[in-house]
Design an enzyme around this catalytic site. Structure first.
Site, PDB file in Angstrom:
ATOM      1  N   ASP A 187       0.697  -1.148   0.082  1.00  0.00           N
ATOM      2  CA  ASP A 187      -0.213   0.061   0.258  1.00  0.00           C
ATOM      3  C   ASP A 187       0.787   1.222   0.013  1.00  0.00           C
ATOM      4  O   ASP A 187       0.490   2.203  -0.868  1.00  0.00           O
ATOM      5  CB  ASP A 187      -0.806  -0.044   1.281  1.00  0.00           C
ATOM      6  CG  ASP A 187      -2.005  -1.236   1.290  1.00  0.00           C
ATOM      7  OD1 ASP A 187      -1.595  -2.126   0.453  1.00  0.00           O
ATOM      8  OD2 ASP A 187      -3.018  -1.170   2.093  1.00  0.00           O
ATOM      9  N   GLU A 419       3.418  -7.544  12.057  1.00  0.00           N
ATOM     10  CA  GLU A 419       2.973  -7.214  10.577  1.00  0.00           C
ATOM     11  C   GLU A 419       4.232  -7.183   9.772  1.00  0.00           C
ATOM     12  O   GLU A 419       4.624  -7.527   8.527  1.00  0.00           O
ATOM     13  CB  GLU A 419       2.197  -6.010  10.650  1.00  0.00           C
ATOM     14  CG  GLU A 419       1.680  -5.687   8.932  1.00  0.00           C
ATOM     15  CD  GLU A 419       0.790  -4.509   9.343  1.00  0.00           C
ATOM     16  OE1 GLU A 419       0.480  -3.810  10.345  1.00  0.00           O
ATOM     17  OE2 GLU A 419       0.143  -4.290   8.268  1.00  0.00           O
TER      18      GLU A 419
HETATM   19  C1  GLC Z   1      -2.151  -3.652   4.940  1.00  0.00           C
HETATM   20  C2  GLC Z   1      -1.322  -4.312   3.692  1.00  0.00           C
HETATM   21  C3  GLC Z   1      -1.987  -5.107   2.981  1.00  0.00           C
HETATM   22  C4  GLC Z   1      -2.934  -6.098   3.789  1.00  0.00           C
HETATM   23  C5  GLC Z   1      -3.817  -5.422   4.691  1.00  0.00           C
HETATM   24  C6  GLC Z   1      -4.226  -6.267   5.662  1.00  0.00           C
HETATM   25  O1  GLC Z   1      -3.143  -2.747   4.175  1.00  0.00           O
HETATM   26  O2  GLC Z   1      -0.690  -3.368   3.272  1.00  0.00           O
HETATM   27  O3  GLC Z   1      -1.235  -5.775   1.910  1.00  0.00           O
HETATM   28  O4  GLC Z   1      -3.515  -6.924   2.866  1.00  0.00           O
HETATM   29  O5  GLC Z   1      -3.050  -4.560   5.660  1.00  0.00           O
HETATM   30  O6  GLC Z   1      -3.405  -7.078   6.398  1.00  0.00           O
END
Ligand code: GLC
Length: 453
Positions: A187, A419
């Site tokens: 993102d 994460e």
């Molecule tokens: C963040 C990440 C994306 C993922 C989401 C949920 O937005 O960038 O890749 O799918 O989190 O974990």
């Protein structure tokens, strides 16, 4: 015909650190705790719904813990599929105020293609389900329940891929575009900076007070408020186009052919071709798509001089010259020649490793936009490492594959199921883990790393 991957090499420089059993139990517990009955959230509080590519990785991890839950995970994701084939990036199966933008902002209810029973977002994410099912098949071809799932979901995945080729490849090149940075899954990557900067936000609405992410994660790890304005500007634009891809294509300032997204598509096409004989499916359409995509990725995105793959901005009509881990993913897709793979390896060990950095930073360490703690601009992600590991193995780059795998295992065992992780040398383990904790795909892919020898 369906050969399991064989792991036979252990790297000496990166050694295992803690007893595996504890972390293995921890990973199982995270997957079960984050399960909401039928589907699994990526992380408590920060991401309280079902995300698409997360759901694929989670299903693979769950297949080691509870097969029924793994199969339910995939079925629940496809409940959100639109009638035009698009698989949305979020299914809002339940109400939760802890996330912005929620269903009211997306307003997909008014869109004729959106499903009636589940509220969803209006954009997609990387198409992982083909290769996820293919990997499950390594262990499950004799399982009638798996074959039943495959028969049910396979046509839906093909429908999704057909949606991408028919709606996101306007010049019939074999490369599909994304029209929002969130569609990439990476993102906040510096890849998107220039395209997003073309959006004039002077009159865009200020959404800073609506953001929920900053309640859970430090602002210095997350995107700025200015960028959030741009993200929501795009969502508002899509909504005003009533999610018509044709109209969005004409008006959207952000149209990017992303190397990671297309590599995943190719890998999933290939997986579906391999699975077709198991359930008697015709694979000719998939073969045609894939041949074209493989050639296009190499023709349009590969740069011989720097030995790397770059995204292409369709609005500016130029390559995006930033070295990020997305550009390594053609290894995972298996589209490189052995020479290209060697050049990528060289970049991995120089631009990304840069001495003692932990592999693989999401952005090359010598890029001006590199930031070791900011979301997708430097930290290590377990899903990227997992795809990189499989890609390196595919090219017999076993030494580097082993480093990537053992680094991933060590990170979660020493720092927790975060994460993302700070890749800098010399950081203490209790400071490396960043973003959401108890993160589902870190747990799921850790389990796959352990079992996939
Ligand atoms: C963040 C990440 C994306 C993922 C989401 C949920 O937005 O960038 O890749 O799918 O989190 O974990």
């Amino acid at each position: 015909m369906l050969q399991p991957f064989i792991y036979f090499f252990m790297e000496k420089a990166v050694q295992p650190v803690t007893p595996l059993a504890d972390a293995r139990d921890g990973a199982r517990k995270i997957l079960l705790d984050n399960n909401r009955g039928g589907y699994t959230i990526p992380s408590p509080r920060l991401y309280p719904f079902q995300w698409s590519w997360d759901s694929g990785f989670i299903a693979l991890g769950l297949s080691y813990v509870d097969k029924t839950k793994a199969f339910d995970e995939i079925r629940s994701m496809f409940k959100g599929q639109w009638s035009n084939g698009m698989l949305p990036h979020i299914n809002f199966h339940h109400v939760d105020e802890n996330y912005f933008p929620g269903p009211d902002v997306w307003g997909t209810k008014e869109c004729p293609w959106a499903p009636r029973k589940v509220a969803t977002s209006g954009i997609t994410q990387p198409p992982v389900f083909g290769f996820i099912l293919r990997l499950m098949a390594d262990r499950m071809t004799d399982d009638p329940e798996f074959i039943e799932l495959l028969k049910e979901i396979y046509p839906s995945i093909v429908h999704f891929h057909r949606y991408l080729y028919e709606n996101r490849d306007p010049y019939d090149e074999g490369l599909v575009y994304i029209h929002h940075n969130w569609e990439s899954g990476t993102d906040n990557s510096p890849l998107w900076d220039e395209a997003l900067d073309t959006i004039d936000v002077s009159s865009a609405r200020d959404v800073s007070v609506l953001r929920r992410d900053l309640k859970t994660v430090d602002a210095d790890q997350r995107p700025t408020n200015e960028n959030y304005k741009r993200y929501i500007y795009l969502v508002d634009l899509f909504r005003s186009c009533n999610y018509s891809d044709k109209r969005i294509f004409e008006r959207c300032p952000f149209l990017v052919q992303d190397v990671l997204f297309n590599s995943i598509l190719i890998r999933s096409n290939e997986a579906l071709i391999e699975l077709s004989s198991l359930i008697g499916q015709d694979d000719s359409e998939l073969r045609k798509w894939n041949q074209k995509s493989i050639a296009a990725l190499n023709n349009k995105c590969w740069d011989e001089q720097t030995g790397f793959y770059y995204d292409f901005d369709l609005v500016q009509n130029k390559r995006i010259p930033v070295i990020v881990s997305n550009g390594l993913m053609p290894l995972f897709a298996g589209v490189c020649t052995p020479q290209q793979a060697e050049q990528l390896k060289h970049n991995l060990l120089s631009s990304f490793k840069n001495g003692d950095y932990l592999l693989c930073p999401s952005c090359a360490v010598d890029e001006p936009s590199f930031n070791p703690v900011k979301y997708w601009r430097g930290p290590v992600w377990i899903n990227v490492n997992w795809m990189l590991y499989h890609g390196l193995k595919r090219y017999g780059l076993n030494e580097e594959a082993a480093i990537v795998k053992q680094t991933s295992i060590n990170l979660v065992e020493q720092s927790g199921f975060y994460e993302y992780f700070d890749p800098r040398p010399g950081i203490s383990n209790d400071k490396r883990g960043l973003g959401g904790n108890c993160f589902s795909w870190s747990a799921a892919l850790y389990l796959d790393f352990l079992f996939n020898f």
